[in-house]
Design an enzyme around this catalytic site. Structure first.
Site, PDB file in Angstrom:
ATOM      1  N   THR A 174       0.826  -1.218   0.000  1.00 40.58           N
ATOM      2  CA  THR A 174       0.000   0.000   0.000  1.00 40.58           C
ATOM      3  C   THR A 174       0.855   1.262   0.000  1.00 40.58           C
ATOM      4  OG1 THR A 174      -0.020   0.161   2.401  1.00 40.58           O
ATOM      5  CG2 THR A 174      -1.734  -1.199   1.388  1.00 40.58           C
ATOM      6  N   ASP A 223      17.079   1.565  -1.527  1.00 38.91           N
ATOM      7  CA  ASP A 223      16.488   1.535  -0.180  1.00 38.91           C
ATOM      8  C   ASP A 223      17.516   2.036   0.827  1.00 38.91           C
ATOM      9  OD1 ASP A 223      15.813   0.523   2.490  1.00 38.91           O
ATOM     10  OD2 ASP A 223      14.166  -0.480   1.469  1.00 38.91           O
ATOM     11  N   ASP A 228      18.274  -0.226   3.973  1.00 39.42           N
ATOM     12  CA  ASP A 228      19.066  -1.422   3.632  1.00 39.42           C
ATOM     13  C   ASP A 228      20.514  -1.053   3.330  1.00 39.42           C
ATOM     14  OD1 ASP A 228      17.064  -3.247   4.019  1.00 39.42           O
ATOM     15  OD2 ASP A 228      16.413  -3.260   1.924  1.00 39.42           O
TER      16      ASP A 228
HETATM   17  C1  PRP Z   1      12.046   4.574   3.878  1.00 39.15           C
HETATM   18  C2  PRP Z   1      12.639   5.928   4.186  1.00 39.15           C
HETATM   19  C3  PRP Z   1      11.441   6.707   4.649  1.00 39.15           C
HETATM   20  C4  PRP Z   1      10.345   6.146   3.772  1.00 39.15           C
HETATM   21  C5  PRP Z   1      10.085   7.126   2.680  1.00 39.15           C
HETATM   22  O1  PRP Z   1      11.832   3.846   5.045  1.00 39.15           O
HETATM   23  O2  PRP Z   1      13.673   5.888   5.127  1.00 39.15           O
HETATM   24  O3  PRP Z   1      11.132   6.563   6.020  1.00 39.15           O
HETATM   25  O4  PRP Z   1      10.833   4.917   3.238  1.00 39.15           O
HETATM   26  O5  PRP Z   1       8.997   6.712   1.914  1.00 39.15           O
HETATM   27  P1  PRP Z   1       7.614   7.507   1.901  1.00 39.15           P
HETATM   28  O6  PRP Z   1       7.973   8.957   1.761  1.00 39.15           O
HETATM   29  O7  PRP Z   1       6.929   6.948   0.696  1.00 39.15           O
HETATM   30  O8  PRP Z   1       6.877   7.213   3.164  1.00 39.15           O
HETATM   31  P2  PRP Z   1      11.284   2.331   5.035  1.00 39.15           P
HETATM   32  O9  PRP Z   1       9.799   2.319   5.073  1.00 39.15           O
HETATM   33  O10 PRP Z   1      11.942   1.585   3.895  1.00 39.15           O
HETATM   34  O11 PRP Z   1      11.780   1.790   6.440  1.00 39.15           O
HETATM   35  P3  PRP Z   1      13.268   1.523   6.955  1.00 39.15           P
HETATM   36  O12 PRP Z   1      13.955   2.864   7.117  1.00 39.15           O
HETATM   37  O13 PRP Z   1      13.051   0.842   8.263  1.00 39.15           O
HETATM   38  O14 PRP Z   1      13.973   0.652   5.945  1.00 39.15           O
HETATM   39  N1  URA Z   2      12.449   4.693   0.662  1.00 41.50           N
HETATM   40  C1  URA Z   2      13.741   4.473   0.291  1.00 41.50           C
HETATM   41  O1  URA Z   2      14.587   4.043   1.088  1.00 41.50           O
HETATM   42  N2  URA Z   2      14.068   4.749  -0.982  1.00 41.50           N
HETATM   43  C2  URA Z   2      13.197   5.222  -1.885  1.00 41.50           C
HETATM   44  O2  URA Z   2      13.580   5.465  -3.037  1.00 41.50           O
HETATM   45  C3  URA Z   2      11.868   5.430  -1.472  1.00 41.50           C
HETATM   46  C4  URA Z   2      11.523   5.175  -0.178  1.00 41.50           C
END
Ligand code: PRP
Ligand code: URA
Length: 210
Positions: A109, A201, A204
């Protein structure tokens, strides 16, 4: 009220972000670069901190000199990837307190799911800087800031390294009182919600989990 939006134009920020984008950049270097970029963006995001004159004795004479005054600071990284920016921010703001908010994006989602929030007890008195390297759909940043406001914070800035135009627009509309500091504004999101060209990501790549 309308946001200040600052997009870095400094060659050091551009150069370091270009290295972040490179898929050959490994975890150690990636983490160091995120931290260094956070320091450079912190410098810009703190330009408006108030100062007041205080008296000091230099080895030569008495002088009235400016020192930071006003509200104390709190840094709130959005877990996980925001954690990578904390040390770089503390380089310039060693006395800031640290709160944490945990959100992840549901991969289907793309909606953020909150799993943790612990903020300094006096958050309502502090200047809060929310940290996340990526502003993609904007869902995570908007929800994190809503939660931080619900817990009493009134003065909030947001710093990210890369933003997508739609995420920036959503954050501006949802929180017009929040000033936004961006390393670089990218082109668009792909069908999986990743920023293009982006860096992949961020969580990661910082923590070596893929
Ligand atoms: C990533 C990033 C943001 C989010 C951005 O986190 O660090 O928090 O995605 O995406 P958005 O603007 O569409 O919400 P993620 O959900 O991958 O979690 P993580 O940092 O734990 O890997
Ligand atoms: N979160 C990430 O870490 N990378 C992207 O490009 C988008 C969301």
């Amino acid at each position: 009220m309308s946001n200040t939006v600052f997009i870095a134009d400094h060659p050091l920020v551009k150069h370091k972000i270009s290295h972040l984008r490179d898929k050959k950049t490994g975890t150690k270097e990636f983490k160091e670069l995120v931290s260094e970029i956070a320091t450079l963006l912190c410098y810009e995001a703190t330009r408006d901190l108030p100062t007041e004159n205080v008296s000091v004795e230099t080895p030569i004479t008495a002088a009235e000199v400016p020192m930071l005054s006003g509200r104390k600071l709190a840094l709130v990284p959005i877990l996980r990837a925001g954690l990578g920016m904390v040390d770089g921010m503390l380089t310039l703001l060693p006395a800031a307190k640290i709160g944490h908010i945990g959100l992840y994006r549901n991969e289907e989602t793309l909606e953020p799911v909150e799993y943790y929030c612990k903020l300094p007890a006096d958050i309502h008195e502090r200047e809060v800087i929310v940290l996340d390297p990526m502003l993609a759909t904007g869902g995570s940043a908007c929800d994190a800031i809503t939660q931080i406001k619900k817990r009493g914070a009134k003065h909030i800035k947001f710093i990210c390294i890369i933003a997508a135009p739609c995420g920036l627009e959503r954050l501006q509309k949802t929180h017009p009182d929040v000033d936004i500091y961006i390393g670089q504004l990218d082109d668009h999101l792909n069908e999986n919600g990743y920023i293009v060209p982006g860096l992949g990501d961020a969580g990661d790549r910082i923590f070596g989990t893929k």
